[in-house]
Design an enzyme around this catalytic site. Structure first.
Site, mmCIF file in Angstrom:
data_model
loop_
_atom_site.group_PDB
_atom_site.id
_atom_site.type_symbol
_atom_site.label_atom_id
_atom_site.label_comp_id
_atom_site.label_asym_id
_atom_site.label_seq_id
_atom_site.Cartn_x
_atom_site.Cartn_y
_atom_site.Cartn_z
ATOM 1 N N HIS A 1 42.664 30.854 27.919
ATOM 2 C CA HIS A 1 42.007 29.344 28.227
ATOM 3 C C HIS A 1 42.585 28.521 27.326
ATOM 4 C CE1 HIS A 1 41.403 31.024 32.029
ATOM 5 N NE2 HIS A 1 39.889 31.956 32.279
ATOM 6 N N HIS B 1 39.716 25.560 36.737
ATOM 7 C CA HIS B 1 39.098 26.636 36.971
ATOM 8 C C HIS B 1 36.987 25.977 37.719
ATOM 9 C CE1 HIS B 1 37.648 30.364 36.057
ATOM 10 N NE2 HIS B 1 38.766 30.524 34.967
ATOM 11 N N GLU C 1 43.000 29.531 40.703
ATOM 12 C CA GLU C 1 43.501 28.265 39.643
ATOM 13 C C GLU C 1 45.422 27.980 39.732
ATOM 14 O OE1 GLU C 1 41.627 30.673 36.513
ATOM 15 O OE2 GLU C 1 41.063 31.450 37.881
HETATM 16 C C1 BGC Z 1 40.145 34.668 34.106
HETATM 17 C C2 BGC Z 1 39.342 35.856 34.090
HETATM 18 C C3 BGC Z 1 37.995 34.961 33.066
HETATM 19 C C4 BGC Z 1 38.070 33.795 33.570
HETATM 20 C C5 BGC Z 1 36.820 32.977 32.956
HETATM 21 C C6 BGC Z 1 40.350 33.677 34.869
HETATM 22 O O1 BGC Z 1 40.351 32.307 35.003
HETATM 23 O O2 BGC Z 1 41.958 35.465 34.929
HETATM 24 O O3 BGC Z 1 39.436 36.836 32.963
HETATM 25 O O4 BGC Z 1 37.144 35.927 32.974
HETATM 26 O O5 BGC Z 1 38.793 32.715 34.029
HETATM 27 O O6 BGC Z 1 37.305 33.146 31.566
#
Ligand code: BGC
Length: 372
Positions: A125, A199, A337
């Site tokens: 991210h 998200h 997402e």
């Molecule tokens: C990911 C997860 C992660 C979550 C929070 C999601 O987009 O696929 O693995 O734990 O985001 O960070």
């Protein structure tokens, strides 16, 4: 007198045309004193969306249930500082690269780039200070058939290890048909990679009354991208037929989530996978539906992106508390997402995550709410 009456009548007419409104106000401040603002978009059908400048985050989303009861359907925190201190990306605009880049490494035109590894061996991210932790600017707000808020952020060349100065906008708009549209756009000064998404953690029961195991989910995806134990795609595009990943017809989330015979369920601790959305990437098409039987709320998600990450909050463990001091636990929400596939910069045959100077990146997401 006559004139005044006409003016009032005209205003009245305009008032009817301006069905959805945007207002702007303070949201709070961070520990370092910086001020956070929020825009609230409200329509005449009972929906409202609050977007805060920290992370261009969808902080709350109020949606009526089948009896008209208005409740918040996204997880989050009451104060801005909590969004900074606790890395769950609730409702955030994630970048520069949503999801993972293996070992924090990629190369472009023969040049190697190294990013922070903030998720075991991988980059997640956008790194320790991704777009979710940056203060965005409100460029404009407007009321009308679509109430709109345009937020922007300029990411410096080299920020979090990524090349190119990236100029990003996030445009949220809400209409009276209960559609919340979100469009990310970006331009760059040098070739770079990016994957911008939102998200949000949806819990359509409202104020998290129930977990999501009983939600009926449909995903318009005949294939998904299996991962290794660190959640990096292996490169395979696997047919969902005959697996717990087949959501082409509606299934309860909980029905197959404990199916430990499936290695992918074990690796994801449930669902934490990129599904390849059927149809042509670039065109807006239906990708997902969530139905919450208790409240009757239904969410339809349409996307332009090639993929959609379906994640069931598997890493939430009850150790942090959200709005109203409520402990969030595994399976309390669904994330959908839309974006390019995880780790695309290291997979030549995945849809490209590359952006060149002169091009404009666009990722459009429509969340449409209804009841049944
Ligand atoms: C990911 C997860 C992660 C979550 C929070 C999601 O987009 O696929 O693995 O734990 O985001 O960070």
């Amino acid at each position: 007198m006559k004139f005044a009456f006409a003016a009032v009548a005209l205003l009245g007419l305009c008032g009817t045309a301006q069905a959805a409104t945007a207002t702007r106000g303070a949201f709070g401040q961070l520990a370092d004193g910086s001020k956070v603002e929020a825009v609230t978009l409200t329509n005449s059908a009972g929906m409202s969306a609050k977007i805060m400048t920290l992370g261009a985050t969808l902080q709350s989303l109020v949606v009526p249930d089948r009896s008209g009861k208005k409740e918040d359907v996204v997880l989050g925190y009451d104060t801005a500082q909590e969004y900074l201190s606790r890395p769950n990306y609730f409702g955030a605009s994630v970048g520069r690269y949503a999801n993972r880049i293996a070992k924090g490494k990629f190369s472009l035109d023969g040049k190697s780039f190294t990013l922070a590894t903030n998720d075991g061996p991988n980059h997640l991210h956008g790194g320790p200070k991704g777009f979710d932790k940056r203060m965005w600017k409100i460029d404009s707000i407007s009321s009308g058939p679509d109430a709109k808020a345009v937020l922007s952020y300029v990411s410096a060349d080299g920020e979090e290890g990524y090349p190119g100065e990236l100029k990003v906008t996030a445009t949220y708009s809400l209409n009276d048909q209960n559609e919340l549209k979100l469009e990310y756009r970006a331009t760059t000064s040098k070739p770079t990679v990016l994957n911008l998404t939102n998200h949000s953690y949806f819990n359509l029961s409202g104020n998290d009354a129930r977990d999501v195991m009983g939600n009926m989910v449909t995903l318009d995806a005949a294939r998904f991208t299996p991962v290794d134990a660190t959640l990096i795609p292996t490169g395979e595009r696997r047919a969902v037929a005959g697996t717990p990943f087949d959501f082409r017809t509606p299934h309860r989330v909980g029905d197959r989530i404990r199916d430990a015979k499936d290695q992918q369920i074990r690796f994801g601790r449930g669902y934490d996978h990129n599904f390849i959305v059927d149809g042509a990437a670039g065109s807006l098409r239906h990708a997902a539906r969530v139905e919450e039987p208790g409240s009757g709320r239904v969410l339809d998600v349409s996307v332009t992106a090639p993929g959609i990450q379906f994640y069931t909050g598997n890493f939430m463990d009850g150790t942090f508390f959200g709005k109203g001091q409520r402990a969030y636990r595994q399976g309390d929400a669904i994330c959908l997402e839309p974006g390019v596939f995880p780790d695309s910069p290291n997979h030549k045959d995945f849809p490209t995550s590359r952006l060149n100077p002169g091009q404009t990146y666009v990722n459009t997401i429509v969340y449409k709410f209804g009841t049944h």
